[in-house]
Design a protein around this motif. Structure first.
Motif, short mmCIF file in Angstrom:
data_model
loop_
_atom_site.label_atom_id
_atom_site.label_comp_id
_atom_site.label_asym_id
_atom_site.label_seq_id
_atom_site.Cartn_x
_atom_site.Cartn_y
_atom_site.Cartn_z
N GLN A 149 -32.15 130.07 12.40
CA GLN A 149 -32.14 128.71 12.93
C GLN A 149 -32.90 128.62 14.25
O GLN A 149 -32.79 127.63 14.98
N TRP A 193 -41.63 125.94 9.21
CA TRP A 193 -41.23 126.64 7.98
C TRP A 193 -42.34 126.62 6.94
O TRP A 193 -42.45 127.56 6.15
N GLU A 219 -34.69 128.72 -0.64
CA GLU A 219 -33.88 128.03 0.37
C GLU A 219 -34.76 127.40 1.43
O GLU A 219 -34.48 126.30 1.93
N THR A 220 -35.85 128.07 1.80
CA THR A 220 -36.77 127.51 2.78
C THR A 220 -37.39 126.23 2.25
O THR A 220 -37.49 125.22 2.98
N ARG A 222 -36.11 124.21 0.10
CA ARG A 222 -35.07 123.18 0.06
C ARG A 222 -34.84 122.59 1.45
O ARG A 222 -34.71 121.37 1.62
N GLN A 223 -34.81 123.45 2.47
CA GLN A 223 -34.61 122.98 3.83
C GLN A 223 -35.79 122.13 4.31
O GLN A 223 -35.60 121.14 5.03
N TYR A 227 -35.21 118.27 5.67
CA TYR A 227 -35.65 117.82 6.99
C TYR A 227 -36.72 116.74 6.88
O TYR A 227 -36.77 115.82 7.71
#
Length: 310
Positions: A149, A193, A219-220, A222-223, A227
């Motif tokens: 994070q 990212w 997961e990256t 998805r994030q 955002y």
């Protein structure tokens, strides 16, 4: 690279360093973004400010950003030597010693905060001091190497310049300046990212726990999409809250929709796509996105001021 080799490089660096190397320590590209967003905050703030004081404010903010960059390069010299995209920087390439970078950064940091405090106002000076501290100590020394994070929390440092610019005029922080902060704050994770997706091997070699390294590519992706979905409406807030015109709102909506569309393409990116073209496209567009939003705000405010003065 052995310790003996590193010591040999450091011993010769002072003789090799030139003005361009110390300019490189300031991270000029990052500094240009800081100056641009700080100038937008300063111009949009209500009230007046003498042009000389305005220049001193922007120059101080720019120098403070450069100081942060130099101190970041000093602390990250060990990992910069490992990563392919950073090993050409002045310290790992042996043109500047770590001691020189540290002294350079601390001197600029002190001068920038002092000038902004004395010539502009203590609130702006205090905010600049906190921003430098946050970037160097909280982000570089703490978050960057310890949590995936790091970009989410550390992104606050890059989001403060418009608030500092606003405070340079008003001596305070307002809802409008916080909205400008939020735009940059929410933009930072999907922007970095996207970069981390196609530079994950570099981060892994250096031991930096970027999201793709720790949590994986799915997961990256998805994030990034999450955002982006949050960022898009925040980018329209200046028009919704009435401190930007309807034209800005329409353009910001279109830009936000494009940001989300490119994020969806990243989400659907096939694992076999080693080139990661969608991630590179999103990274490139994210820079344009932020520039256009702040450019529209700046141009609109300058047009209003020109009309008033006329």
């Amino acid at each position: 690279m052995s310790d003996v080799q590193l010591e040999a490089i450091d011993s010769e660096a002072g003789q090799l360093a030139g003005p361009s190397d110390f300019i490189a320590l300031l991270k000029p590209r990052v500094m240009s973004l800081v100056v641009f967003t700080a100038l937008t905050g300063l111009v949009m703030a209500p009230g007046g400010i003498h042009p000389v004081i305005a220049f001193a404010a922007i120059l101080s903010i720019a120098v403070g950003a450069g100081a942060s960059g130099a101190l970041n390069m000093w602390y990250d010299a060990d990992i910069d030597r490992i990563m392919s995209r950073t090993r050409g920087r002045p310290i790992p390439s042996g043109r500047v010693t770590e001691g020189e970078a540290l002294a350079f950064g601390l001197t600029l940091a002190a001068l920038s905060v002092l000038v902004l405090t004395v010539l502009v106002n203590p609130v702006a000076g205090g905010l600049l001091a906190f921003t430098i501290f946050f970037y160097v100590v909280i982000y570089s020394m703490g978050l960057k190497r310890w949590t995936p994070q790091n970009i989410v929390i550390g992104g606050a440092a890059g989001a403060f310049p418009p608030i500092i610019g606003w405070a340079s005029v008003t001596g305070s922080v307002s809802l409008e300046s916080i909205v400008l902060f939020l735009i940059i704050f929410m933009w930072t994770p999907p922007h970095f990212w996207a970069l981390a997706l196609f530079k994950s091997d570099d981060y892994a070699r250096a031991g930096i726990p970027m999201l793709p390294v720790v949590s994986g590519v799915p997961e990256t992706k998805r994030q990034i999409l999450i955002y982006s979905l949050v960022l898009a409406p925040i980018g329209v807030l200046p028009a919704i809250l009435g401190f930007a015109p309807l034209g800005y709102g329409i353009a910001a909506t279109a830009l936000g929709a494009t940001f989300v569309y490119l994020s969806v393409r990243v989400m659907r990116m096939d694992a076999a796509d080693r080139d990661m073209r969608p991630a590179k496209q999103l990274f490139a567009f994210s820079i344009l996105y932020l520039f256009l939003l702040f450019a529209m705000l700046l141009v609109d405010r300058l047009a209003i001021l020109a009309g008033v003065s006329a």
